[in-house]
Write an enzyme that holds these catalytic residues in place. Structure first.
Site, PDB file in Angstrom:
ATOM      1  N   ASP A   1     -65.661  16.561 -22.440  1.00  0.00           N
ATOM      2  CA  ASP A   1     -66.087  17.583 -22.355  1.00  0.00           C
ATOM      3  C   ASP A   1     -66.345  18.699 -23.248  1.00  0.00           C
ATOM      4  OD1 ASP A   1     -63.237  17.691 -22.277  1.00  0.00           O
ATOM      5  OD2 ASP A   1     -62.784  19.378 -20.731  1.00  0.00           O
ATOM      6  N   SER A   2     -66.310  18.064 -24.338  1.00  0.00           N
ATOM      7  CA  SER A   2     -66.581  18.915 -25.477  1.00  0.00           C
ATOM      8  C   SER A   2     -68.089  19.238 -25.074  1.00  0.00           C
ATOM      9  CB  SER A   2     -66.117  18.182 -26.759  1.00  0.00           C
ATOM     10  OG  SER A   2     -67.192  17.022 -26.769  1.00  0.00           O
TER      11      SER A   2
ATOM     12  N   ASP B   1     -64.369  12.361 -18.946  1.00  0.00           N
ATOM     13  CA  ASP B   1     -63.004  13.387 -18.552  1.00  0.00           C
ATOM     14  C   ASP B   1     -63.598  14.510 -17.410  1.00  0.00           C
ATOM     15  OD1 ASP B   1     -62.028  13.591 -21.227  1.00  0.00           O
ATOM     16  OD2 ASP B   1     -63.123  15.342 -22.052  1.00  0.00           O
TER      17      ASP B   1
ATOM     18  N   LYS C   1     -60.343  10.194 -18.451  1.00  0.00           N
ATOM     19  CA  LYS C   1     -59.213  11.471 -19.115  1.00  0.00           C
ATOM     20  C   LYS C   1     -59.029  12.584 -18.485  1.00  0.00           C
ATOM     21  CE  LYS C   1     -60.710  12.015 -23.414  1.00  0.00           C
ATOM     22  NZ  LYS C   1     -60.186  13.918 -23.055  1.00  0.00           N
TER      23      LYS C   1
ATOM     24  N   GLU D   1     -56.484  15.724 -19.576  1.00  0.00           N
ATOM     25  CA  GLU D   1     -55.752  16.214 -20.318  1.00  0.00           C
ATOM     26  C   GLU D   1     -53.778  16.808 -19.218  1.00  0.00           C
ATOM     27  OE1 GLU D   1     -57.019  19.474 -22.209  1.00  0.00           O
ATOM     28  OE2 GLU D   1     -59.154  18.418 -22.369  1.00  0.00           O
TER      29      GLU D   1
ATOM     30  N   GLU E   1     -54.318  14.359 -30.104  1.00  0.00           N
ATOM     31  CA  GLU E   1     -55.144  15.195 -30.469  1.00  0.00           C
ATOM     32  C   GLU E   1     -54.357  16.370 -31.055  1.00  0.00           C
ATOM     33  OE1 GLU E   1     -58.008  17.176 -28.088  1.00  0.00           O
ATOM     34  OE2 GLU E   1     -59.204  18.224 -30.393  1.00  0.00           O
TER      35      GLU E   1
HETATM   36  O1  KIV Z   1     -64.045  16.269 -25.497  1.00  0.00           O
HETATM   37  C1  KIV Z   1     -63.565  15.641 -25.935  1.00  0.00           C
HETATM   38  O2  KIV Z   1     -64.621  15.398 -27.124  1.00  0.00           O
HETATM   39  C2  KIV Z   1     -62.773  15.007 -26.130  1.00  0.00           C
HETATM   40  C3  KIV Z   1     -62.055  14.446 -27.909  1.00  0.00           C
HETATM   41  C4  KIV Z   1     -62.011  15.218 -29.023  1.00  0.00           C
HETATM   42  C5  KIV Z   1     -60.795  14.074 -27.634  1.00  0.00           C
HETATM   43  O3  KIV Z   1     -61.720  15.397 -25.786  1.00  0.00           O
HETATM   44 NA    NA Z   2     -62.221  16.685 -24.015  1.00  0.00          NA
END
Ligand code: KIV
Ligand code: NA
Length: 264
Positions: free
Chosen positions: A45-46, A84, A112, A114, A181
């Site tokens: 989600d980056s 994510d 994934k 969080e 992280e």
């Molecule tokens: O969204 C993302 O790129 C991430 C990484 C920084 C681990 O969760």
């Molecule tokens: Na992320």
């Protein structure tokens, strides 16, 4: 190379061979990363930051994640695709199951989330329904407003202990993988040794089972990169060579170097 599965990743951990993960948002970069030997493509989600231009990941929707997961799937050549669940997509069990199903149907092999130990029930229900889950611990960017900024997590002993306990509880609940992280390198090493499941790090030192970076960061496109980033374009003449340099550096434990990590 045969398709990378959860079994492949478990085997890599057991043999002490580093796992190479990199973020991926489109078909072209997915294919290039696979050609360079990247084993796990993280549709992070980056993308809210690096593709959409937001100043956090909070605006990213499940539809955005599904779109980019489908793009990555078309370019994938045998990597495991991890997608994510974005902000507020797993606040209830029902949301977690429905939104994970959307990402799995779009092409993800694992999702994934969080959080911490509070995700145990969610992780268990996902696994029961055929969805492997990776839990992201430490600096979890979706909680930036709770943290009051992007800060190293687990430096005080109480938080460090909570992270150790969460890691083991999540493994017990059926988590397939953990991602740490911005946690002190010594704490990340300890959690990695204690965990039976693969532990991937970013800003967590060299002793985790594998590494991940944001694609745009490692290609030198971030004008203000975090301390844990290395620009792999440096010394390379093209992007495929930079991607290969990243894979080799992770496999040989040459990245991250001590200066990329955080002390306790
Ligand atoms: O969204 C993302 O790129 C991430 C990484 C920084 C681990 O969760
Ligand atoms: Na992320």
């Amino acid at each position: 190379m045969p398709d990378v599965t959860l079994t492949t990743l478990q085997g890599l951990k057991q043999r002490g061979e580093k796992i190479v993960m990199l973020t991926s948002y489109d078909a072209t970069f997915a294919a290039a990363s696979c050609a360079a030997g990247v084993e796990v493509l993280l549709v992070g989600d980056s993308l809210g930051n690096v593709l959409q231009g937001h100043d956090s990941t909070l605006p990213v929707s499940v539809a955005d994640m599904a779109y980019h997961t489908a793009c990555v799937k078309r370019g994938n050549r045998g990597a495991l695709i991890l997608a994510d669940l974005p902000f507020m997509a797993y606040a209830t069990l029902g949301q977690a199951l429905d939104n994970s199903a959307t990402l799995m149907r779009a092409g993800a092999h694992m999702v994934k989330l969080e959080g911490g130990a509070w995700l145990c029930e969610t992780v268990q229900r996902l696994a029961e329904n055929g969805i492997p889950a990776c839990v992201h611990l430490g600096l979890t960017p979706q909680s930036v407003n709770v943290f009051g900024g992007y800060k190293v997590q687990g430096r005080d002993e109480a938080r460090a202990q909570a992270m150790r306990e969460a890691a083991l509880a999540l493994e017990q609940a059926g988590a397939a993988m953990l991602l740490l992280e911005c946690v002190p390198s010594s704490l990340a090493a300890e959690i990695t040794r204690a965990a039976g499941i693969p532990v991937i790090g970013i800003g967590a030192g060299v002793d985790t089972d594998g590494q991940v970076l944001v694609l745009h960061d490692m290609l030198g496109l971030n004008p203000r990169p975090a301390k844990f980033v290395r620009n792999f374009m440096r010394g390379q003449s093209d992007i495929p060579s930079a991607l290969a340099a990243y894979t080799q550096a992770v496999k040989h434990a040459q990245f991250p170097a001590p200066e990329h990590g955080f002390s306790a």
